[in-house]
Design a protein around this motif. Structure first.
Motif, PDB file in Angstrom:
ATOM      1  N   HIS A 174      -1.100  13.248  -1.816  1.00  0.00           N
ATOM      2  CA  HIS A 174      -0.470  14.232  -2.714  1.00  0.00           C
ATOM      3  C   HIS A 174      -1.501  15.236  -3.221  1.00  0.00           C
ATOM      4  O   HIS A 174      -1.255  16.440  -3.280  1.00  0.00           O
ATOM      5  CB  HIS A 174       0.181  13.520  -3.896  1.00  0.00           C
ATOM      6  CG  HIS A 174       1.511  12.903  -3.576  1.00  0.00           C
ATOM      7  ND1 HIS A 174       2.565  13.618  -3.072  1.00  0.00           N
ATOM      8  CD2 HIS A 174       1.946  11.625  -3.688  1.00  0.00           C
ATOM      9  CE1 HIS A 174       3.609  12.806  -2.898  1.00  0.00           C
ATOM     10  NE2 HIS A 174       3.250  11.594  -3.254  1.00  0.00           N
ATOM     11  N   ARG A 175      -2.666  14.718  -3.609  1.00  0.00           N
ATOM     12  CA  ARG A 175      -3.678  15.576  -4.222  1.00  0.00           C
ATOM     13  C   ARG A 175      -4.180  16.630  -3.241  1.00  0.00           C
ATOM     14  O   ARG A 175      -4.432  17.775  -3.620  1.00  0.00           O
ATOM     15  CB  ARG A 175      -4.835  14.726  -4.738  1.00  0.00           C
ATOM     16  CG  ARG A 175      -5.792  15.484  -5.656  1.00  0.00           C
ATOM     17  CD  ARG A 175      -6.690  14.545  -6.458  1.00  0.00           C
ATOM     18  NE  ARG A 175      -7.590  13.758  -5.648  1.00  0.00           N
ATOM     19  CZ  ARG A 175      -7.507  12.443  -5.459  1.00  0.00           C
ATOM     20  NH1 ARG A 175      -6.529  11.748  -6.005  1.00  0.00           N
ATOM     21  NH2 ARG A 175      -8.385  11.799  -4.708  1.00  0.00           N
ATOM     22  N   HIS A 176      -4.303  16.248  -1.981  1.00  0.00           N
ATOM     23  CA  HIS A 176      -4.843  17.174  -0.983  1.00  0.00           C
ATOM     24  C   HIS A 176      -3.754  17.887  -0.196  1.00  0.00           C
ATOM     25  O   HIS A 176      -4.058  18.770   0.610  1.00  0.00           O
ATOM     26  CB  HIS A 176      -5.779  16.417  -0.034  1.00  0.00           C
ATOM     27  CG  HIS A 176      -7.032  15.932  -0.702  1.00  0.00           C
ATOM     28  ND1 HIS A 176      -8.138  16.732  -0.885  1.00  0.00           N
ATOM     29  CD2 HIS A 176      -7.331  14.741  -1.282  1.00  0.00           C
ATOM     30  CE1 HIS A 176      -9.071  16.046  -1.525  1.00  0.00           C
ATOM     31  NE2 HIS A 176      -8.605  14.835  -1.783  1.00  0.00           N
ATOM     32  N   GLY A 177      -2.504  17.492  -0.417  1.00  0.00           N
ATOM     33  CA  GLY A 177      -1.403  18.161   0.271  1.00  0.00           C
ATOM     34  C   GLY A 177      -1.481  18.062   1.778  1.00  0.00           C
ATOM     35  O   GLY A 177      -1.130  18.995   2.498  1.00  0.00           O
ATOM     36  N   ASP A 212      -1.401   7.108  -1.239  1.00  0.00           N
ATOM     37  CA  ASP A 212      -0.329   8.037  -1.607  1.00  0.00           C
ATOM     38  C   ASP A 212      -0.839   9.138  -2.529  1.00  0.00           C
ATOM     39  O   ASP A 212      -0.586  10.330  -2.309  1.00  0.00           O
ATOM     40  CB  ASP A 212       0.802   7.269  -2.297  1.00  0.00           C
ATOM     41  CG  ASP A 212       1.973   8.173  -2.617  1.00  0.00           C
ATOM     42  OD1 ASP A 212       2.681   8.578  -1.684  1.00  0.00           O
ATOM     43  OD2 ASP A 212       2.160   8.502  -3.803  1.00  0.00           O
ATOM     44  N   GLU A 213      -1.574   8.739  -3.540  1.00  0.00           N
ATOM     45  CA  GLU A 213      -2.045   9.721  -4.514  1.00  0.00           C
ATOM     46  C   GLU A 213      -3.040  10.689  -3.875  1.00  0.00           C
ATOM     47  O   GLU A 213      -3.076  11.875  -4.202  1.00  0.00           O
ATOM     48  CB  GLU A 213      -2.682   9.003  -5.710  1.00  0.00           C
ATOM     49  CG  GLU A 213      -1.721   8.121  -6.483  1.00  0.00           C
ATOM     50  CD  GLU A 213      -0.647   8.927  -7.221  1.00  0.00           C
ATOM     51  OE1 GLU A 213      -0.852  10.142  -7.455  1.00  0.00           O
ATOM     52  OE2 GLU A 213       0.388   8.331  -7.569  1.00  0.00           O
ATOM     53  N   ILE A 271       0.868  -1.183   0.000  1.00  0.00           N
ATOM     54  CA  ILE A 271       0.000   0.000   0.000  1.00  0.00           C
ATOM     55  C   ILE A 271       0.900   1.226   0.000  1.00  0.00           C
ATOM     56  O   ILE A 271       1.705   1.412   0.908  1.00  0.00           O
ATOM     57  CB  ILE A 271      -0.936   0.014   1.222  1.00  0.00           C
ATOM     58  CG1 ILE A 271      -1.639  -1.334   1.387  1.00  0.00           C
ATOM     59  CG2 ILE A 271      -1.970   1.137   1.076  1.00  0.00           C
ATOM     60  CD1 ILE A 271      -2.462  -1.443   2.669  1.00  0.00           C
ATOM     61  N   ASP A 272       0.763   2.083  -0.998  1.00  0.00           N
ATOM     62  CA  ASP A 272       1.731   3.151  -1.216  1.00  0.00           C
ATOM     63  C   ASP A 272       1.582   4.290  -0.208  1.00  0.00           C
ATOM     64  O   ASP A 272       0.493   4.838  -0.033  1.00  0.00           O
ATOM     65  CB  ASP A 272       1.579   3.690  -2.653  1.00  0.00           C
ATOM     66  CG  ASP A 272       2.854   4.364  -3.126  1.00  0.00           C
ATOM     67  OD1 ASP A 272       3.321   5.306  -2.458  1.00  0.00           O
ATOM     68  OD2 ASP A 272       3.382   3.946  -4.171  1.00  0.00           O
ATOM     69  N   GLY A 273       2.703   4.627   0.442  1.00  0.00           N
ATOM     70  CA  GLY A 273       2.798   5.874   1.204  1.00  0.00           C
ATOM     71  C   GLY A 273       1.997   5.950   2.486  1.00  0.00           C
ATOM     72  O   GLY A 273       1.451   7.003   2.809  1.00  0.00           O
ATOM     73  N   VAL A 274       1.942   4.848   3.249  1.00  0.00           N
ATOM     74  CA  VAL A 274       1.150   4.822   4.493  1.00  0.00           C
ATOM     75  C   VAL A 274       2.061   5.010   5.703  1.00  0.00           C
ATOM     76  O   VAL A 274       2.897   4.168   6.007  1.00  0.00           O
ATOM     77  CB  VAL A 274       0.371   3.498   4.622  1.00  0.00           C
ATOM     78  CG1 VAL A 274      -0.367   3.442   5.953  1.00  0.00           C
ATOM     79  CG2 VAL A 274      -0.607   3.342   3.465  1.00  0.00           C
ATOM     80  N   ARG A 275       1.886   6.131   6.391  1.00  0.00           N
ATOM     81  CA  ARG A 275       2.635   6.395   7.618  1.00  0.00           C
ATOM     82  C   ARG A 275       2.113   5.513   8.734  1.00  0.00           C
ATOM     83  O   ARG A 275       0.917   5.534   9.037  1.00  0.00           O
ATOM     84  CB  ARG A 275       2.449   7.864   8.020  1.00  0.00           C
ATOM     85  CG  ARG A 275       3.672   8.726   7.826  1.00  0.00           C
ATOM     86  CD  ARG A 275       3.324  10.161   8.068  1.00  0.00           C
ATOM     87  NE  ARG A 275       3.167  10.486   9.484  1.00  0.00           N
ATOM     88  CZ  ARG A 275       3.317  11.719   9.966  1.00  0.00           C
ATOM     89  NH1 ARG A 275       3.630  12.720   9.148  1.00  0.00           N
ATOM     90  NH2 ARG A 275       3.151  11.956  11.239  1.00  0.00           N
ATOM     91  N   GLY A 287      -8.822   6.914 -11.939  1.00  0.00           N
ATOM     92  CA  GLY A 287      -9.009   7.460 -10.600  1.00  0.00           C
ATOM     93  C   GLY A 287      -8.512   6.405  -9.629  1.00  0.00           C
ATOM     94  O   GLY A 287      -8.734   5.200  -9.823  1.00  0.00           O
ATOM     95  N   TRP A 288      -7.826   6.868  -8.560  1.00  0.00           N
ATOM     96  CA  TRP A 288      -7.060   5.902  -7.764  1.00  0.00           C
ATOM     97  C   TRP A 288      -7.926   5.008  -6.885  1.00  0.00           C
ATOM     98  O   TRP A 288      -7.611   3.822  -6.706  1.00  0.00           O
ATOM     99  CB  TRP A 288      -5.998   6.640  -6.968  1.00  0.00           C
ATOM    100  CG  TRP A 288      -4.889   7.053  -7.887  1.00  0.00           C
ATOM    101  CD1 TRP A 288      -4.767   8.230  -8.564  1.00  0.00           C
ATOM    102  CD2 TRP A 288      -3.795   6.240  -8.308  1.00  0.00           C
ATOM    103  NE1 TRP A 288      -3.660   8.203  -9.372  1.00  0.00           N
ATOM    104  CE2 TRP A 288      -3.036   7.002  -9.222  1.00  0.00           C
ATOM    105  CE3 TRP A 288      -3.370   4.946  -7.994  1.00  0.00           C
ATOM    106  CZ2 TRP A 288      -1.877   6.506  -9.827  1.00  0.00           C
ATOM    107  CZ3 TRP A 288      -2.217   4.454  -8.590  1.00  0.00           C
ATOM    108  CH2 TRP A 288      -1.486   5.237  -9.490  1.00  0.00           C
ATOM    109  N   ALA A 289      -8.999   5.538  -6.330  1.00  0.00           N
ATOM    110  CA  ALA A 289      -9.857   4.675  -5.506  1.00  0.00           C
ATOM    111  C   ALA A 289     -10.481   3.583  -6.374  1.00  0.00           C
ATOM    112  O   ALA A 289     -10.499   2.399  -5.997  1.00  0.00           O
ATOM    113  CB  ALA A 289     -10.940   5.499  -4.818  1.00  0.00           C
TER     114      ALA A 289
END
Ligand SMILES: [Zn+2]
Length: 316
Positions: free
Chosen positions: A196-199, A192-193, A41-45, A160-162
């Motif tokens: 990024h989209r919502h900053g 992740d996406e 799963i990309d970019g999960v803290r 769309g990513w979802a």
């Protein structure tokens, strides 16, 4: 490698793949035919993951093994990080230092599914992704090579990513529920996406992580629906490629960007040793160790199996 490789690119119309997956009784199997499913799963803290409702992953972690103290690559960027997770070696070896993938050396340092095909060609491999560079780069090859028996690739930017993650998870679940499968990788890019989209790492990002948890649920239901589930020893690994800053960005060396997690679920994971320092390169090493891929292959990796702490780790 098995005789025919199939590369499948799903059109958007395939989105409505209806699944009727009936969960089988939950059971664990320390014995049985070893199998591996890696869910990336990309970019999960991990500290955010701990705050988000994720009942499926919580349940897996409770009966399995979990660490929130894994270190990723420098830089903390998808291209080098996924390359290290999939190949089990650091960027100094696989050559990927950014999302341009210039200098990649996947032929010398292939992904773990390709290593499975090289060493145990009788085994069946599967991958499903929605970040196309993992599957479709020309010249020098993609991270996931054509040796993999079945590769499903959809374009998250187009769908769309979802929605793309849902297609990936549905198609993977369909395959895992019924087809021959020994080693599989499923990639979900939406968290992740979305960040990024919502900053930010706010509500949209957290909702995306919850959706990923539901997708993990689809995959687990699929495994439990397998006709031979009772005779199989599935190791499920769930991990991420990097963390991120409060503004959603990443690529630096702060703890928030560099720290990732590894969740392991399966028959023997409850007795795994307590995690010491763990690294993103340990994921592939763990997968290959579970499948019994020869130790001389494992010795060439920078990672080491999380199930076997006695085995040496090359100093990086
Ligand atoms: Zn990433």
């Amino acid at each position: 490698m098995t005789p025919r490789s199939r590369r499948i690119v799903l059109p958007a119309a395939a989105l409505s793949a209806a699944l009727a997956l009936v969960p089988a009784p939950n059971a664990t199997h320390a014995q049985g035919t070893p199998k591996i499913l890696l869910i990336g799963i990309d970019g999960v803290r991990p500290d955010v993951l701990a705050e988000v409702p994720t009942p499926v992953m919580d349940s897996l972690a409770a009966s399995g093994w979990y660490t929130a103290g894994t270190r990723t690559t420098t830089p903390s960027v998808s291209g080098p990080s996924w390359s290290s997770m999939l190949t089990g070696v650091w960027p100094a070896k696989h050559g990927v230092t950014d999302n341009g993938f210039e200098g990649r050396r996947y032929s010398e340092h292939p992904d773990f599914l390709t290593l499975v095909e090289r060493e145990r060609p009788e085994l069946t491999t599967f991958a499903a992704v929605d970040w196309l560079p993992l599957a479709s780069l020309e010249g020098g090859g993609p991270a996931l090579s054509i040796a993999i028996d079945t590769l499903v690739a959809v374009d998250g930017y187009e769908l769309g990513w979802a929605a793309a993650d849902s297609v990936v998870a549905a198609r993977a679940a369909q395959h895992l529920a019924s087809a021959s499968a020994d080693a599989a990788f499923v990639y979900l890019g939406n968290p992740d996406e979305t960040s990024h989209r919502h900053g930010s790492i706010g509500v949209e990002y957290r909702d995306a992580i919850s959706l990923s948890d539901r997708h993990v649920g689809w995959l687990m239901e699929a495994l439990r629906a397998r006709p031979a589930w009772e005779e199989e020893d599935w190791l499920v690994l769930i991990s991420t490629d990097h963390g991120r800053r409060e503004d959603g960005g990443h690529g630096g060396d702060s703890p928030e960007e560099m720290t990732t997690f590894i969740l392991a679920s399966g028959g023997a994971t409850g007795s795994w040793p307590v995690a010491g320092p763990t690294f993103i390169v340990d994921v592939a090493a763990t997968a290959l160790h579970h499948l019994g891929v020869p130790s001389e292959i494992a010795a060439e990796l920078d990672g080491r199996s999380l199930a076997a702490p006695g085995e040496g780790r090359p100093i990086r």
